[in-house]
Design a protein around this motif. Structure first.
Motif, PDB file in Angstrom:
ATOM      1  N   ASN A 167       0.811  -1.222   0.000  1.00  0.00           N
ATOM      2  CA  ASN A 167       0.000   0.000   0.000  1.00  0.00           C
ATOM      3  C   ASN A 167       0.850   1.281   0.000  1.00  0.00           C
ATOM      4  OD1 ASN A 167      -2.507  -1.525   0.203  1.00  0.00           O
ATOM      5  ND2 ASN A 167      -1.901  -1.892   2.338  1.00  0.00           N
ATOM      6  N   SER A 168       2.053   1.187  -0.526  1.00  0.00           N
ATOM      7  CA  SER A 168       2.923   2.359  -0.596  1.00  0.00           C
ATOM      8  C   SER A 168       2.741   3.082  -1.925  1.00  0.00           C
ATOM      9  CB  SER A 168       4.383   1.964  -0.413  1.00  0.00           C
ATOM     10  OG  SER A 168       4.772   1.021  -1.422  1.00  0.00           O
ATOM     11  N   THR A 169       3.215   4.326  -1.975  1.00  0.00           N
ATOM     12  CA  THR A 169       3.171   5.117  -3.197  1.00  0.00           C
ATOM     13  C   THR A 169       4.586   5.545  -3.559  1.00  0.00           C
ATOM     14  OG1 THR A 169       0.953   5.992  -2.714  1.00  0.00           O
ATOM     15  CG2 THR A 169       2.299   7.223  -4.288  1.00  0.00           C
ATOM     16  N   ASN A 262      -0.336  -3.812  -3.800  1.00  0.00           N
ATOM     17  CA  ASN A 262      -1.062  -2.594  -4.125  1.00  0.00           C
ATOM     18  C   ASN A 262      -0.157  -1.354  -4.105  1.00  0.00           C
ATOM     19  OD1 ASN A 262      -3.660  -3.878  -4.370  1.00  0.00           O
ATOM     20  ND2 ASN A 262      -3.699  -4.025  -2.121  1.00  0.00           N
ATOM     21  N   LYS A 264       1.184   1.922  -5.501  1.00  0.00           N
ATOM     22  CA  LYS A 264       0.693   2.982  -6.382  1.00  0.00           C
ATOM     23  C   LYS A 264       1.883   3.730  -6.991  1.00  0.00           C
ATOM     24  CE  LYS A 264      -2.245   7.102  -6.533  1.00  0.00           C
ATOM     25  NZ  LYS A 264      -3.136   8.026  -5.759  1.00  0.00           N
TER      26      LYS A 264
END
Length: 268
Positions: A167-169, A262, A264
């Motif tokens: 869940n990192s960007t 996930n 991003k």
């Protein structure tokens, strides 16, 4: 000649004449051929490491110099493994080498069924034309040995993992790393593996070249305009270029190391 009763056999003179008239010359040859010299091994197809036999090897050929005139018209060359003959024997065709030849050659095809995995030595000896019932030809001393390593175990991808947090960007200039682990040491040039983005420009992760290593390190670098809601690896390795010491090529492909993370991509 005498009969069982001790009297002269009236056929003795006829038998003696017959024996004399059918007498043949006897040639005694108890000299074995000399040992072949300077053996040279050829492996087809050639492996990346000298002397290694792999799962794709089709033949092994050993050639050596010999003394002309020692094998006769029906001599042969015989291949030995670890100083012993193969079972069944691996020989050249009868009359090859010819009695006047200065070299001898013997070939083993489909070595995977005849040579066990591991370290071995190959050598050659000559068998001459003498053929005596229950004895066979004179067999010469073996040549010097040529060392080989037989390895038929094909490397595989054991795992593909990434340390990137879920869940990192990631943004422009960031890198996303992943590691490919193999079942045995392999060698490969630098490889480029496509990554899945929602933006239209194609991008690739760079997988660094390896030399006899079990791990390949890869990274995707975010460029301006790159976007993705869930980064993925969609490309594959060039399997033929990922080989072990013997030349066995990679058997399977990598999987997506970012699955379920996930990640991003925001290259805006």
């Amino acid at each position: 000649w005498l009969t069982p009763t001790g009297t002269t056999n009236p056929l003795s003179s006829t038998i003696d004449t017959t024996l004399l008239s059918t007498a043949k010359a006897l040639i005694v040859d108890a000299v074995a051929p000399s040992a072949p010299n300077s053996p040279v091994l050829s492996i087809i197809p050639t492996s990346p490491t000298t002397g290694w036999v792999n799962s794709s090897t089709t033949s092994l050929t050993l050639q050596a110099t010999i003394t002309p005139g020692e094998v006769g018209a029906a001599g042969t060359a015989e291949l030995l493994i670890d100083g012993l003959p193969f079972t069944p024997a691996v020989t050249s065709a009868t009359g090859v080498p010819a009695n006047t030849d200065t070299t001898a050659t013997v070939t083993l095809t489909s070595p995977q069924s005849r040579i066990a995995t591991g370290n071995h030595s190959l050598s050659m000896r000559l068998r001459d034309s003498v053929a005596v019932t229950n004895n066979g030809p004179n067999i010469g001393t073996q040549s010097a040995s040529v060392n080989i390593v037989a390895d038929y175990v094909i490397p595989t991808v054991s795992s593909v993992t990434s340390p990137q947090p879920a869940n990192s960007t990631v943004k422009v200039g960031d890198s996303v790393a992943f590691t490919i682990t193999f079942s045995k040491p392999v060698t490969s040039p630098t490889q480029f593996v496509s990554v899945g983005l929602t933006s239209t420009t194609a991008r690739s992760a760079v997988c660094g070249a390896t030399f006899s290593a079990t791990v390949m390190y890869c990274a995707y670098y975010v460029a301006p305009g790159d976007t993705a809601t869930a980064l993925s690896v969609t490309g594959t390795l060039n399997q033929a270029q990922v080989v072990d010491l013997a030349g066995n090529a990679l058997a399977n492909q990598i999987t997506n190391p970012f699955a379920g993370l996930n990640i991003k991509v925001d290259g805006g």
